[in-house]
Design a protein around this motif. Structure first.
Motif, mmCIF file in Angstrom:
data_model
loop_
_atom_site.group_PDB
_atom_site.id
_atom_site.type_symbol
_atom_site.label_atom_id
_atom_site.label_comp_id
_atom_site.label_asym_id
_atom_site.label_seq_id
_atom_site.Cartn_x
_atom_site.Cartn_y
_atom_site.Cartn_z
ATOM 1 N N GLU A 89 38.235 42.339 33.174
ATOM 2 C CA GLU A 89 39.437 42.724 32.704
ATOM 3 C C GLU A 89 39.017 44.242 31.889
ATOM 4 O O GLU A 89 39.863 45.221 31.494
ATOM 5 C CB GLU A 89 40.059 41.979 31.551
ATOM 6 C CG GLU A 89 40.710 40.590 31.933
ATOM 7 C CD GLU A 89 41.979 41.355 32.896
ATOM 8 O OE1 GLU A 89 42.520 42.335 32.965
ATOM 9 O OE2 GLU A 89 42.379 40.446 33.542
ATOM 10 N N ALA B 230 39.336 46.897 34.256
ATOM 11 C CA ALA B 230 40.647 47.208 34.621
ATOM 12 C C ALA B 230 41.444 47.900 33.515
ATOM 13 O O ALA B 230 42.266 49.135 33.673
ATOM 14 C CB ALA B 230 41.366 45.813 34.928
ATOM 15 N N ARG C 60 39.058 42.622 26.609
ATOM 16 C CA ARG C 60 39.928 43.693 26.762
ATOM 17 C C ARG C 60 39.620 44.984 25.937
ATOM 18 O O ARG C 60 39.001 45.917 26.630
ATOM 19 C CB ARG C 60 41.302 43.531 26.762
ATOM 20 C CG ARG C 60 42.086 42.040 27.768
ATOM 21 C CD ARG C 60 43.280 41.902 27.202
ATOM 22 N NE ARG C 60 43.816 40.750 28.156
ATOM 23 C CZ ARG C 60 44.252 40.492 29.500
ATOM 24 N NH1 ARG C 60 43.785 41.594 30.283
ATOM 25 N NH2 ARG C 60 44.233 39.443 29.818
ATOM 26 N N HIS D 28 45.537 49.445 36.330
ATOM 27 C CA HIS D 28 44.844 48.099 36.093
ATOM 28 C C HIS D 28 44.792 47.082 37.250
ATOM 29 O O HIS D 28 44.007 46.494 37.619
ATOM 30 C CB HIS D 28 45.797 47.473 34.814
ATOM 31 C CG HIS D 28 45.229 46.387 34.219
ATOM 32 N ND1 HIS D 28 44.642 46.273 33.064
ATOM 33 C CD2 HIS D 28 45.179 44.824 34.772
ATOM 34 C CE1 HIS D 28 44.037 44.930 32.915
ATOM 35 N NE2 HIS D 28 44.340 44.128 33.812
ATOM 36 N N GLU E 180 50.400 39.316 34.463
ATOM 37 C CA GLU E 180 49.490 39.257 35.301
ATOM 38 C C GLU E 180 48.878 37.908 35.900
ATOM 39 O O GLU E 180 48.291 37.122 35.327
ATOM 40 C CB GLU E 180 48.139 40.055 34.668
ATOM 41 C CG GLU E 180 47.461 41.107 35.749
ATOM 42 C CD GLU E 180 46.318 41.472 34.964
ATOM 43 O OE1 GLU E 180 46.264 41.495 33.749
ATOM 44 O OE2 GLU E 180 45.341 41.638 35.513
ATOM 45 N N HIS F 77 41.752 46.123 39.873
ATOM 46 C CA HIS F 77 41.674 44.499 40.027
ATOM 47 C C HIS F 77 41.584 44.318 41.514
ATOM 48 O O HIS F 77 40.591 43.490 42.022
ATOM 49 C CB HIS F 77 42.828 43.619 39.539
ATOM 50 C CG HIS F 77 42.610 43.281 38.082
ATOM 51 N ND1 HIS F 77 41.405 42.894 37.571
ATOM 52 C CD2 HIS F 77 43.464 43.129 37.076
ATOM 53 C CE1 HIS F 77 41.636 42.659 36.107
ATOM 54 N NE2 HIS F 77 42.712 42.713 35.750
HETATM 55 ZN ZN LIG Z 1 43.977 42.071 34.166
#
Ligand SMILES: [Zn+2]
Length: 571
Positions: free
Chosen positions: A346, A349, A412, A330, A307, A334
């Motif tokens: 993050e 997402a 995350r 995801h 990414e 974003h």
């Molecule tokens: Zn991401």
């Protein structure tokens, strides 16, 4: 002995005042002409870089680092050659595990806040290299699929700092064997250079296309026999510049543009359809899209996706449409929502991915999706495990508050769970409204989002943000301390379930009373190191009490249920 050591300290301190400060300068402006020749793996660059002295002292030395497979040809200041030494500098911010570092001695010191412009030229090859991974024990194949950067006849794809230093940088050495040091070093680099700009002009032989994650601009020159493309990053933001060269075709189907390789149009269509289907759902949660979503195909289906800003580099074949929807959730999140805070940027997402999974297969499917990601988080938090022994020895604790987290497992995985728990606590509407009211430029203090949510949802959330966001208190650890059934008139039962949380983080957790015919649920707030009870009515004979359906990450889910003993004869 102590005296000698102290004397040495003083000397070291004295010496370090004159030691090389690799962070003294910010690279404010790049202007590079680059020639890439896939057939010979070669990379040639020349141009200018401007650096600003951001220290309080005049600086005479200046550091420029590029990948070790590249070499400096010339470095000049104001057209005059400048004195410099080059050395190999070990660092895992490059896939080779080493940088070719030039230490310049400038003719004049650069005063604080002054800028110096350096003309430079460097060249070499960028072959595939995963030394930094294999030397810490990553199996060769996995390492190669992860560090896929290269210039070669069959595939040219190169990511910037953190993967390949194909433009000059200056960083302190970082090692993959030291936790998240490399990640943190790259993060710090990006943050520092986020307002800088980069103008690149690429040329390469043949008819292939170049796709990069910056803004395309017209190439100034088009030498015979070469294709050229200019790309700008103004400003760089948090993007790591990356490019691929290949026979790409574009499929433009809002909200996405998909760059795919010859023969893969049908895969590209599957991705486009998947994105089209979930885009309205994601926009409902995270607001209208502020930027496009671009997908760039990687040529081998084993390569790990990457990414980079608004671009996802990924293999296209092989995925089922449902899984592709989860991947695209995801990117779409974003595109709608951006925050300088990683746990939000993050974390949300990833939360979007779980939401799409829930759309597809219900809450159970979403919880299973999240549960797959739980073990590394349990591992990272294990120092908080109830009864864990002293932390005097061993590696430093990995614990990180979400608000400052730089370790991926926190910003995350843990963040994804935190968003899910918040949603369970406040409901979809309140959370959606708070997310959509969020303005990155107003996010000046840690409690900004908590206040936004407080405007929507009038209940005390301070304890939750304290335990999960502002501090790292590990995970909860629930078990059922007691489950007392009571027969009501005529057929109904009521079960009083007492849940104990022996962990240091509190949570609101679902509690269920089950029977063969079904279950009844309630939610229960159980603070850290406390017990709480809830009464759950059920219209049939209760058989089992269970705490936590998996929506609250905890250390051990195997001690979460008890059988309910009902008296044979009713009272
Ligand atoms: Zn991401």
């Amino acid at each position: 002995m102590k005296k000698i050591l102290c004397a040495l300290c003083v000397l070291c301190g004295f010496h370090s005042a004159f030691a090389l400060d690799r962070q003294a300068f910010t690279f404010t402006d790049y202007d590079l002409r680059i020639k890439v020749t896939p057939a010979t793996q070669s990379f040639e660059a020349e141009g200018k870089v401007s650096l600003r002295n951001d220290t309080a002292l005049p600086q005479r030395n200046l550091v420029l680092q590029i990948s070790i497979t590249l070499a400096w040809n010339s470095i000049t200041v104001a057209g005059k050659p400048v004195q410099y030494l080059t050395e190999s500098y070990a660092s895992d911010v490059d896939h080779t595990g080493a940088l070719s570092e030039a230490v310049l001695t400038l003719p004049q010191p650069v005063l604080p806040q002054a800028t110096v412009e350096i003309e430079l030229s460097y060249s070499g090859k960028i072959p595939p290299d995963s030394t930094r991974l294999t030397r810490i024990g990553v199996p060769a194949k996995r390492a190669a699929n992860s560090d896929w950067d290269r210039i070669s006849e069959s595939f040219t794809g190169v990511r910037g700092v953190g993967h390949v230093a194909w433009y000059p940088v200056a960083t302190e050495a970082a090692s993959l064997s030291e936790g998240d040091q490399v990640f943190a070093s790259v993060m710090a680099w990006k943050e520092r250079q986020s307002r800088s700009r980069m103008r690149l002009s690429f040329c390469w032989p043949g008819e292939a296309q170049l796709v990069a994650n910056g803004q395309n601009a017209a190439a100034a020159m088009q030498p015979a026999g070469l294709s050229c493309q200019a790309v700008q990053y103004e400003p760089l933001g948090t993007v790591v510049p990356a490019f691929v060269i290949g026979s790409y075709r574009a499929l433009n189907q809002p909200p996405m543009t998909i760059q795919y390789l010859a023969g893969h149009e049908s895969y590209a269509r599957t991705w486009a359809t998947a994105g089209e289907k979930i885009a309205p759902f994601v926009a409902q949660w995270f607001g209208p899209r502020k930027r496009p979503v671009q997908i760039v195909e990687l040529p081998d289906r084993n390569l790990y996706p990457y990414e980079g800003g608004s671009v996802l580099f990924t293999p296209l074949p092989g995925g089922e449409e449902k899984d592709i929807q989860v991947v695209l959730a995801h990117q779409l999140a974003h595109a709608s929502f951006q925050s300088p805070r990683l746990w939000m940027d993050e974390g949300l997402a990833h939360f979007a991915q779980a939401l799409v999974r829930e759309q597809q297969g219900g809450r159970t499917a979403a919880l299973a999706y999240m549960d797959e990601r739980l073990p590394p988080l349990q591992e990272a938090e294990k120092e908080f495990l109830p009864g864990a022994s002293g932390k005097a020895s061993g590696p430093p604790p990995r614990g990180q508050s979400l608000i400052n987290a730089t370790d991926e497992v926190f910003f995350r995985t843990k963040a994804m769970f935190v968003w899910w728990m918040l949603r369970d606590m406040v409901g979809d509407d309140a959370l959606e409204r708070a997310i959509r009211a969020y303005r990155p430029d107003q996010d000046k203090d840690a409690s900004y989002f908590q206040r936004l949510l407080g405007d929507q949802f009038h209940r005390d959330l301070e304890w939750f943000f304290d335990d999960w966001v502002y501090r790292d208190r590990g995970l909860p650890e629930f078990h059922i301390a007691a489950a007392y059934p009571r027969k009501l008139i005529p057929e109904d039962w009521s079960v009083t379930v007492t849940v104990e949380n022996s962990g240091s983080a509190g949570a609101e957790v679902p509690v269920a009373v089950r029977a063969a015919q079904g279950e009844e649920r309630k939610r229960l707030e159980v603070r850290a190191h406390e017990k709480a009870a809830v009464r759950i009515p059920i219209p049939v004979v209760p058989e089992q009490a269970v705490v936590n359906d998996g929506s609250v990450p905890e250390f051990d889910m195997n001690n979460n249920s008890v059988e309910i003993k009902t008296p044979q004869t009713s009272q």
